[in-house]
Design a protein around this motif. Structure first.
Motif, short mmCIF file in Angstrom:
data_model
loop_
_atom_site.label_atom_id
_atom_site.label_comp_id
_atom_site.label_asym_id
_atom_site.label_seq_id
_atom_site.Cartn_x
_atom_site.Cartn_y
_atom_site.Cartn_z
N GLU A 189 0.66 -1.29 -0.37
CA GLU A 189 -0.42 -0.09 0.23
C GLU A 189 0.81 1.23 0.35
OE1 GLU A 189 -2.39 -0.56 3.09
OE2 GLU A 189 -3.73 -2.02 2.25
N ASP A 190 0.25 2.38 -0.65
CA ASP A 190 1.03 3.58 -0.28
C ASP A 190 2.24 3.81 -1.13
OD1 ASP A 190 -1.15 4.98 2.22
OD2 ASP A 190 1.00 3.68 3.53
N GLN A 191 1.83 3.57 -2.22
CA GLN A 191 2.85 3.58 -3.78
C GLN A 191 2.70 5.13 -3.82
OE1 GLN A 191 3.94 1.26 -5.25
NE2 GLN A 191 3.41 -0.66 -4.23
N ILE A 192 3.90 5.53 -3.94
CA ILE A 192 4.27 7.55 -4.19
C ILE A 192 4.18 7.40 -5.62
CG2 ILE A 192 5.41 8.91 -3.45
CD1 ILE A 192 5.71 7.25 -0.89
N PRO A 193 3.35 8.51 -5.48
CA PRO A 193 2.34 9.32 -6.72
C PRO A 193 4.17 9.65 -7.77
CG PRO A 193 2.03 10.22 -5.35
CD PRO A 193 1.91 9.69 -4.66
N ASN A 194 4.36 9.41 -8.74
CA ASN A 194 5.42 9.60 -10.01
C ASN A 194 5.85 10.94 -9.28
OD1 ASN A 194 5.62 7.30 -11.24
ND2 ASN A 194 3.94 7.94 -12.68
N GLU A 195 4.85 11.87 -9.64
CA GLU A 195 5.34 13.65 -9.30
C GLU A 195 5.72 14.26 -8.28
OE1 GLU A 195 2.05 12.83 -9.43
OE2 GLU A 195 1.66 13.02 -11.73
N THR A 196 5.58 13.17 -6.91
CA THR A 196 6.74 13.24 -5.54
C THR A 196 7.95 12.47 -6.23
OG1 THR A 196 4.89 13.21 -4.12
CG2 THR A 196 6.76 12.32 -2.96
N LYS A 197 7.60 11.32 -6.57
CA LYS A 197 9.14 10.96 -6.75
C LYS A 197 9.95 11.56 -7.68
CE LYS A 197 7.58 5.71 -7.27
NZ LYS A 197 6.71 5.12 -8.11
N LYS A 198 9.32 12.39 -8.65
CA LYS A 198 10.69 13.11 -10.13
C LYS A 198 11.12 13.86 -8.32
CE LYS A 198 7.96 11.67 -13.82
NZ LYS A 198 7.53 12.98 -15.26
N ALA A 199 10.39 14.73 -7.65
CA ALA A 199 10.71 15.60 -7.12
C ALA A 199 11.82 15.12 -6.17
CB ALA A 199 10.00 16.33 -6.06
N ARG A 200 11.49 14.14 -5.36
CA ARG A 200 13.00 13.56 -4.56
C ARG A 200 13.80 13.10 -4.86
NH1 ARG A 200 8.57 9.75 -0.74
NH2 ARG A 200 7.17 11.52 0.50
N LEU A 201 13.42 12.39 -6.49
CA LEU A 201 14.97 12.78 -7.09
C LEU A 201 16.05 13.54 -7.32
CD1 LEU A 201 16.14 9.71 -8.21
CD2 LEU A 201 14.79 10.24 -10.84
N ALA A 202 14.81 14.41 -8.08
CA ALA A 202 15.88 15.69 -8.18
C ALA A 202 16.33 15.94 -7.14
CB ALA A 202 14.79 17.01 -9.12
N ALA A 203 16.23 16.34 -5.56
CA ALA A 203 16.90 17.13 -4.66
C ALA A 203 17.99 16.12 -4.21
CB ALA A 203 15.47 17.04 -3.42
N LEU A 204 17.25 14.52 -4.55
CA LEU A 204 18.74 14.19 -3.85
C LEU A 204 19.89 14.32 -4.87
CD1 LEU A 204 19.61 11.81 -1.86
CD2 LEU A 204 18.90 9.42 -4.09
N MET A 205 19.82 14.02 -5.88
CA MET A 205 20.98 14.52 -7.24
C MET A 205 21.58 15.26 -7.39
SD MET A 205 18.45 12.65 -10.79
CE MET A 205 20.16 13.35 -11.89
N GLU A 206 20.96 16.46 -7.07
CA GLU A 206 21.41 17.79 -6.73
C GLU A 206 22.01 17.53 -5.20
OE1 GLU A 206 19.93 22.62 -5.83
OE2 GLU A 206 18.18 21.41 -5.85
N ALA A 207 22.04 16.95 -3.88
CA ALA A 207 22.89 17.24 -2.84
C ALA A 207 23.64 16.59 -3.35
CB ALA A 207 21.53 16.51 -1.92
N GLN A 208 23.67 15.46 -4.04
CA GLN A 208 24.75 14.64 -4.41
C GLN A 208 26.21 15.23 -5.49
OE1 GLN A 208 26.43 11.60 -3.08
NE2 GLN A 208 27.95 12.09 -4.94
N GLN A 209 25.17 16.10 -5.90
CA GLN A 209 25.70 16.53 -6.80
C GLN A 209 27.16 17.56 -6.45
OE1 GLN A 209 23.81 18.30 -10.97
NE2 GLN A 209 26.21 19.98 -11.23
N GLU A 210 26.46 18.65 -5.26
CA GLU A 210 26.92 19.42 -4.45
C GLU A 210 28.83 18.93 -4.45
OE1 GLU A 210 26.78 21.95 -1.13
OE2 GLU A 210 24.88 22.48 -2.04
N VAL A 211 28.25 17.42 -3.51
CA VAL A 211 29.03 16.82 -3.00
C VAL A 211 30.64 16.25 -3.78
CG1 VAL A 211 29.83 14.84 -1.44
CG2 VAL A 211 27.87 15.97 -0.64
N SER A 212 29.67 16.10 -4.85
CA SER A 212 30.97 15.17 -5.84
C SER A 212 32.03 16.13 -6.36
CB SER A 212 30.18 14.45 -7.05
OG SER A 212 29.53 13.53 -6.53
N PHE A 213 31.35 17.42 -6.71
CA PHE A 213 32.11 18.10 -7.09
C PHE A 213 33.55 18.78 -6.32
CE2 PHE A 213 33.13 22.88 -7.44
CZ PHE A 213 33.40 23.07 -8.75
#
Length: 275
Positions: A189-213
């Protein structure tokens, strides 16, 4: 080795590839000796959970490390539940095993890790990272993370971001959860909407890109041992930690290890000068 015994709730591998089967260590040693003798420089040991190897993975690394030659051994993928101090000690003591570790965490939330059937906590994972970096201060560390797993709350996702900022991975493979037919998670139950997944993925990638740099920027001025893989305009190679590196040089260097002074570190690549 082949297959998997873990049955993570999102994964089909145990159903499609079967249970774990580990190759004989003597056959592996024979194959690696042949590759080294033929001039191969970068050898990767593969398994769905390679450190679950049935004959003892630290012992296998030590056995292979004894083979004379100019080469690197890498391995993937490792499961945190089977990552041990003995594994890190074998890596640290080796001459040929790259100081590179891919250790998928998948989530920073204990609640989600339990639902995923990962069989470790975030704190245990952080303890493994601390031990590995204590033994190998120059370790290059990467991981996998899934966002939007069924039932993941904003608090769960923030725990994942906190773990990423604490560990400071060199790189991440990031995924939005996608249901796989036949897995337990697909029926949760409680499958996550695609819009929420996309937003969380973008936030995660942004946080990691800063650390990688930041981590690649810190390598500027250092001299890295680089295996030259080919040419893409500039010569293209990768460091012991697996980071792509570009520099001027002659094609005769392709297939050899060379020292490169890093002049520019970007989020995903390094640029340097041949020494």
């Amino acid at each position: 080795m082949y297959g998997c015994n873990n049955f993570c709730s999102y994964c089909v591998v145990p159903y499609t590839r079967g249970r774990e089967r580990s190759r004989d260590p003597g056959r592996i040693e024979e194959e690696v000796r042949g590759l080294v003798g033929a001039g191969y420089k970068d050898i990767t040991l593969l398994g769905q959970n390679v450190n679950s190897y049935g004959w003892g993975f630290p012992a296998l690394l030590t056995r292979l490390d004894a083979i004379e030659g100019d080469y690197l051994i890498r391995f993937m993928t490792s499961h945190p539940k089977d990552a041990t101090p003995e594994l890190f000690e074998a890596m640290a003591a080796s001459r040929h095993v790259a100081r590179q570790l891919h250790l998928p965490v998948q989530s920073g939330s204990d609640r989600i890790l339990e639902a995923m059937n990962r069989r470790y906590t975030a704190e245990k994972y952080l303890g493994l990272v601390r031990k590995a970096k204590e033994l190998m201060p120059n370790l290059t560390l990467s991981s996998d993370i899934i966002v939007g797993f069924p039932g993941e709350t904003e608090t769960d996702f923030e725990s994942t971001l906190d773990l990423v900022r604490t560990v400071r991975f060199d790189s991440l493979f990031t995924f939005a959860y996608s249901a796989r037919k036949g897995t337990r998670a697909a029926n949760m139950e409680d499958q996550i909407p695609n819009e929420t997944k996309k937003a969380r993925l973008a936030a995660l990638m942004e946080a990691q890109q800063e650390v990688s740099f930041e981590k690649n920027k810190a390598l500027e001025g250092s001299v890295q041992r680089v295996l030259v893989m080919g040419r893409d305009g500039l010569l293209e190679g990768r460091t012991e930690g697996g980071k792509p590196c570009y520099f001027e040089g002659d094609d005769v260097l392709i297939g050899s290890f060379v020292p490169v002074k890093i002049t520019t570190g970007k989020s995903f690549v390094l640029y340097g000068e041949l020494q």
